[in-house]
Design an enzyme around this catalytic site. Structure first.
Site, PDB file in Angstrom:
ATOM      1  N   ASP A 166      -8.352  -0.071  21.293  1.00 52.81           N
ATOM      2  CA  ASP A 166      -7.359   0.626  20.733  1.00 52.81           C
ATOM      3  C   ASP A 166      -6.926   1.729  21.753  1.00 52.81           C
ATOM      4  O   ASP A 166      -7.764   2.967  21.564  1.00 52.81           O
ATOM      5  CB  ASP A 166      -7.909   1.022  19.274  1.00 52.81           C
ATOM      6  CG  ASP A 166      -7.161   2.068  18.641  1.00 52.81           C
ATOM      7  OD1 ASP A 166      -5.704   2.215  19.300  1.00 52.81           O
ATOM      8  OD2 ASP A 166      -7.448   2.746  17.869  1.00 52.81           O
ATOM      9  N   GLY A 211      -4.874   4.860  22.265  1.00 60.95           N
ATOM     10  CA  GLY A 211      -3.853   5.651  21.639  1.00 60.95           C
ATOM     11  C   GLY A 211      -3.066   6.616  22.620  1.00 60.95           C
ATOM     12  O   GLY A 211      -3.277   6.716  23.780  1.00 60.95           O
ATOM     13  N   THR A 216      -4.182   9.835  23.182  1.00 61.23           N
ATOM     14  CA  THR A 216      -5.132  10.628  23.784  1.00 61.23           C
ATOM     15  C   THR A 216      -6.353   9.749  23.999  1.00 61.23           C
ATOM     16  O   THR A 216      -6.924  10.045  24.920  1.00 61.23           O
ATOM     17  CB  THR A 216      -5.322  11.893  22.924  1.00 61.23           C
ATOM     18  OG1 THR A 216      -4.165  12.406  22.644  1.00 61.23           O
ATOM     19  CG2 THR A 216      -6.419  12.627  23.476  1.00 61.23           C
ATOM     20  N   LEU A 241      -9.212   6.384  23.554  1.00 60.82           N
ATOM     21  CA  LEU A 241      -9.348   5.114  23.701  1.00 60.82           C
ATOM     22  C   LEU A 241     -10.812   4.730  22.756  1.00 60.82           C
ATOM     23  O   LEU A 241     -11.614   5.211  22.965  1.00 60.82           O
ATOM     24  CB  LEU A 241      -9.730   4.640  25.166  1.00 60.82           C
ATOM     25  CG  LEU A 241      -9.828   3.084  25.439  1.00 60.82           C
ATOM     26  CD1 LEU A 241      -9.383   2.709  26.763  1.00 60.82           C
ATOM     27  CD2 LEU A 241     -11.237   2.598  25.387  1.00 60.82           C
ATOM     28  N   TYR A 269      10.617  -2.140   9.271  1.00 60.32           N
ATOM     29  CA  TYR A 269      11.623  -2.038  10.522  1.00 60.32           C
ATOM     30  C   TYR A 269      12.799  -3.109  10.734  1.00 60.32           C
ATOM     31  O   TYR A 269      12.030  -4.404  10.933  1.00 60.32           O
ATOM     32  CB  TYR A 269      10.856  -1.628  11.527  1.00 60.32           C
ATOM     33  CG  TYR A 269      10.597  -0.391  11.650  1.00 60.32           C
ATOM     34  CD1 TYR A 269      10.114   0.596  10.517  1.00 60.32           C
ATOM     35  CD2 TYR A 269      10.333   0.694  12.818  1.00 60.32           C
ATOM     36  CE1 TYR A 269       9.492   1.680  10.534  1.00 60.32           C
ATOM     37  CE2 TYR A 269       9.830   2.014  12.938  1.00 60.32           C
ATOM     38  CZ  TYR A 269       9.393   2.690  11.946  1.00 60.32           C
ATOM     39  OH  TYR A 269       9.220   3.980  12.212  1.00 60.32           O
ATOM     40  N   ASP A 273      -0.047   0.208  16.883  1.00 62.92           N
ATOM     41  CA  ASP A 273      -1.132   0.748  16.318  1.00 62.92           C
ATOM     42  C   ASP A 273      -0.828   0.903  14.818  1.00 62.92           C
ATOM     43  O   ASP A 273      -1.791   0.351  13.845  1.00 62.92           O
ATOM     44  CB  ASP A 273      -1.596   2.036  16.845  1.00 62.92           C
ATOM     45  CG  ASP A 273      -0.430   3.224  16.600  1.00 62.92           C
ATOM     46  OD1 ASP A 273       0.637   2.518  16.560  1.00 62.92           O
ATOM     47  OD2 ASP A 273      -0.690   4.267  16.976  1.00 62.92           O
TER      48      ASP A 273
END
Length: 256
Positions: free
Chosen positions: A5, A7, A9, A11, A92, A101
């Site tokens: 995962d 992100g 900032t 991991l 969406y 995510d």
């Protein structure tokens, strides 16, 4: 399998065997693969498959690809958002515009395996992912995603205010009352309370929409900073995105 995962900032990574996740490791990625990560992977047996959720950008994705090819001769599989998957139908109209995510947290939240026995009835759910950004997503028990909201995360909220003022930075976290007796602490407390207050409002609206009491799932790197500010029951699941990846892996066979 190896699950990652990535992100904005941090991991997070773990391994999976026999349908269970192993210990989750967390580090700052800085746009690439760090020495600590490389050292840990040197001792790791070759995985059969590498699944990745990446919102950290193309540079970190390419760095990961080079490393996995060099170590194991494997390409990572970068998961992408699907409009209808695992019983979850996202709100969406353009699935590519919905962060992978966030999508994976919905998949994990809707999976029966999230509950200890795997048999509890599904509930309407508010997911609060507190990271660089704070994201909120509302999910009905039947898997219909109502939509969500995005705020700056705690640090981004503080930094944006401090950058435009002469207010001094306060590194300590607020405790006790939701208000403060000095300006620096008021900024620190305000960033936490703003996110907690929005969670409360969305839980109330979701209760009205669903006609049932929703659960609150808390995840993300700043989850622990919100614990004392949340005044509703919540379940903290640090590896929610990785759990979603595991659900995807079980439903999508290895390509090729």
């Amino acid at each position: 399998m190896l699950l990652l995962d990535i992100g904005n900032t941090n991991l997070r990574w773990t391994t999976q065997a026999a349908g269970r996740l192993g210990e989750v490791r967390i580090l700052r990625h800085g746009g690439g693969m760090t020495l600590d990560l490389l050292a840990a992977w040197e001792a790791l047996g070759a995985p059969s498959r590498i699944l990745v959720s990446n919102v950290g950008g193309a540079a970190v994705a390419e760095s990961l690809r080079r490393v996995t090819r060099a170590y194991w001769g494997l390409d990572p599989e970068f998961v992408s958002t699907r409009a209808d998957f695992g019983g979850v139908r996202i709100a969406y109209a353009e699935p590519a515009r919905f962060g992978v995510d966030r999508w994976l947290t919905l998949i994990a939240a809707h999976a029966p395996a999230l509950d200890d026995a795997g048999t509890a009835p599904r509930q309407p759910t508010l997911i609060l992912d507190a990271g660089t950004a704070a994201t909120f997503d509302l999910l009905l028990a039947d898997g219909r995603h109502l939509g969500g909201l995005i705020l700056p995360g705690i640090e981004m909220m503080r930094n944006s205010l401090l950058a435009g003022t002469q207010i001094p930075r306060i590194e300590s976290e607020p405790v006790g009352d939701p208000w403060a007796q000095d300006t620096g602490t008021a900024v620190a407390a305000g960033s936490v309370q703003a996110i907690a207050a929005l969670a409360r409002r969305l839980l109330d609206r979701l209760t009205e929409q669903a006609g049932a009491t929703p659960r609150l799932l808390l995840t993300g790197g700043d989850a622990q900073r919100l614990r004392s500010a949340l005044d509703r029951p919540f379940q903290e699941i640090p590896d929610l995105v990785l759990r979603g990846l595991l659900q995807v892996a079980e439903r999508i066979p290895l390509s090729g």
